[in-house]
Scaffold this motif. Sequence first.
Motif, short mmCIF file in Angstrom:
data_model
loop_
_atom_site.label_atom_id
_atom_site.label_comp_id
_atom_site.label_asym_id
_atom_site.label_seq_id
_atom_site.Cartn_x
_atom_site.Cartn_y
_atom_site.Cartn_z
N ALA A 92 19.58 -104.27 49.21
CA ALA A 92 19.05 -104.33 50.57
C ALA A 92 19.89 -103.48 51.53
CB ALA A 92 19.02 -105.78 51.04
N ALA A 93 21.21 -103.50 51.36
CA ALA A 93 22.09 -102.69 52.21
C ALA A 93 21.85 -101.20 52.00
CB ALA A 93 23.55 -103.04 51.96
N LEU A 94 21.33 -100.85 50.82
CA LEU A 94 21.03 -99.46 50.51
C LEU A 94 19.59 -99.09 50.86
CD1 LEU A 94 22.80 -99.30 47.03
CD2 LEU A 94 23.51 -98.06 49.10
N GLY A 95 18.84 -100.06 51.37
CA GLY A 95 17.44 -99.82 51.68
C GLY A 95 16.59 -99.74 50.43
N LEU A 96 17.03 -100.43 49.36
CA LEU A 96 16.35 -100.41 48.08
C LEU A 96 15.97 -101.83 47.67
CD1 LEU A 96 18.82 -98.04 46.16
CD2 LEU A 96 16.68 -97.37 47.31
N LYS A 97 15.22 -101.93 46.58
CA LYS A 97 14.87 -103.21 45.99
C LYS A 97 15.47 -103.27 44.59
CE LYS A 97 10.94 -106.11 44.64
NZ LYS A 97 11.49 -107.32 45.27
N THR A 154 17.60 -111.46 54.72
CA THR A 154 17.23 -110.70 55.91
C THR A 154 18.44 -110.37 56.80
OG1 THR A 154 16.74 -112.74 57.15
CG2 THR A 154 14.91 -111.68 55.98
N GLU A 155 19.54 -111.09 56.60
CA GLU A 155 20.72 -110.77 57.41
C GLU A 155 21.44 -109.52 56.91
OE1 GLU A 155 24.76 -112.71 56.71
OE2 GLU A 155 23.39 -114.34 56.24
N ILE A 156 21.09 -109.05 55.73
CA ILE A 156 21.68 -107.82 55.21
C ILE A 156 20.86 -106.64 55.72
CG2 ILE A 156 22.32 -106.52 53.15
CD1 ILE A 156 23.91 -109.08 53.51
N LYS A 157 21.45 -105.86 56.60
CA LYS A 157 20.77 -104.72 57.20
C LYS A 157 21.09 -103.44 56.41
CE LYS A 157 19.48 -107.58 60.34
NZ LYS A 157 18.11 -108.17 60.26
N VAL A 158 20.20 -102.48 56.52
CA VAL A 158 20.41 -101.21 55.84
C VAL A 158 21.64 -100.51 56.43
CG1 VAL A 158 19.46 -98.93 55.34
CG2 VAL A 158 17.97 -100.94 55.31
N ASN A 159 22.55 -100.12 55.55
CA ASN A 159 23.73 -99.35 55.94
C ASN A 159 23.38 -97.88 55.75
OD1 ASN A 159 26.17 -97.84 55.73
ND2 ASN A 159 27.32 -99.71 55.28
N LYS A 218 24.93 -95.14 56.36
CA LYS A 218 25.98 -94.33 55.74
C LYS A 218 25.92 -94.46 54.22
CE LYS A 218 31.01 -93.91 55.33
NZ LYS A 218 32.33 -94.47 55.77
N ALA A 219 25.77 -95.70 53.75
CA ALA A 219 25.68 -95.92 52.31
C ALA A 219 24.41 -95.30 51.75
CB ALA A 219 25.72 -97.43 52.02
N ARG A 220 23.31 -95.47 52.45
CA ARG A 220 22.03 -94.93 51.97
C ARG A 220 22.07 -93.41 51.86
NH1 ARG A 220 16.85 -96.13 50.93
NH2 ARG A 220 15.25 -94.63 51.54
N ASP A 221 22.73 -92.77 52.83
CA ASP A 221 22.83 -91.31 52.80
C ASP A 221 23.65 -90.80 51.62
OD1 ASP A 221 21.31 -91.17 55.09
OD2 ASP A 221 23.02 -90.88 56.44
N LEU A 222 24.50 -91.68 51.06
CA LEU A 222 25.32 -91.29 49.91
C LEU A 222 24.59 -91.43 48.58
CD1 LEU A 222 28.69 -93.00 51.00
CD2 LEU A 222 28.25 -90.52 50.85
N LEU A 223 23.41 -92.02 48.60
CA LEU A 223 22.65 -92.21 47.36
C LEU A 223 22.17 -90.89 46.78
CD1 LEU A 223 20.33 -95.22 48.29
CD2 LEU A 223 22.09 -95.24 46.51
N PRO A 224 22.10 -90.78 45.46
CA PRO A 224 21.42 -89.63 44.86
C PRO A 224 19.96 -89.63 45.31
CG PRO A 224 22.70 -90.83 43.22
CD PRO A 224 22.68 -91.68 44.45
N GLU A 225 19.41 -88.47 45.54
CA GLU A 225 18.03 -88.36 46.04
C GLU A 225 17.04 -89.05 45.11
OE1 GLU A 225 14.69 -87.88 48.05
OE2 GLU A 225 16.72 -87.55 48.80
N SER A 226 17.28 -88.97 43.80
CA SER A 226 16.35 -89.58 42.83
C SER A 226 16.26 -91.09 43.02
CB SER A 226 16.79 -89.25 41.41
OG SER A 226 18.10 -89.73 41.15
N ILE A 227 17.40 -91.72 43.32
CA ILE A 227 17.41 -93.17 43.54
C ILE A 227 16.80 -93.51 44.89
CG2 ILE A 227 18.88 -95.20 43.84
CD1 ILE A 227 18.85 -94.32 40.99
#
Length: 315
Positions: A107-112, A51-56, A58-67
């Motif tokens: 988790a930092a990417l807002g993914l599982k 839970t201490e790892i928060k969504v980044n 900037k990193a999430r915005d760099l993800l391919p849309e499919s992911i």
Amino acid sequence: MKGIQMHPSRKSILVTGCLLLALSMSACTTVSEAAPKNSGADTSAAAPSITEIKVNQKARDLLPESIRSAGVLRVASDPTYAPFEYFDTDNKTIIGWDVDFSDAVAAALGLKAEHVAGTFDTILPGLASGKYDMALSAYSITPEREKIVDFVQYINGGSGVAVMAGNPQNITMDPTSMCGKKIAGQKGSIQSMELIPSFSKECTASGKAAIEVQNFPAQTEANLALTSGRVDGVVADSTSLAYQSKLAGNKFELAKGKDYDPAPAGLALAKDSGLKDAVTEATRDVLDSSFYRGISSKWGLPDSVLVTSDVLDKK
């Protein structure tokens, strides 16, 4: 341990296929036998919390849309290499340092992270074909592997030699102490393909008997050969050997001396996956977090192998 969409000539396909085979043959692990059936994680201290790892963002915005829309990262590992990855007591759940680390990156990417078991000779080709999104299996970063996959470093590591408790054969980290002895490695690993043969050449060059090299499909099988007296020593990742010694009731120990060839290790991504920038930024957060040191303490990794996010800025 992804997909590479290639439209090259038949010759370049053959070359790429050979590279993939060579890379997979240099992987560290194989799933042919499960690791010890008990968890050796240190539970004496408070477990690090994801839970201490928060969504980044900037990193999430760099993800391919499919992911990003799927919400899941398919992470492949070869669960025979404690403490990095191995099966828990249910023989189904993959646990270990790599599992915790990849959970944090996701988790930092807002993914599982969705963890998938694979064999060492199929994970990298699977990564290239798009079967997996990421691979973590205690990979050393080598020039050969970098020709076909991208890496994001998360640790440093070296190789050690496991010997029976009490070291009855008087084996040390000096390769000539192994001359004429039976020394095991895991089939396809860097240790079995490069290190042990180089040690044997040192022996013969000095007029001593060559090392009798014995390779086993799984690290657990090599360890069993040692504890049953069929080999005199085992060469593998020193951190993994130290941990596996504890799981085996300290029937074997590490020979004294500095590690061989300490080198960067990291997670692997297919070159055309579009994930590297996002994963690098997410990994930066994890390396800078107390979670990173927390899981390293939990799984018995020494401070000497840990890195800071500065390594991600090096070319």
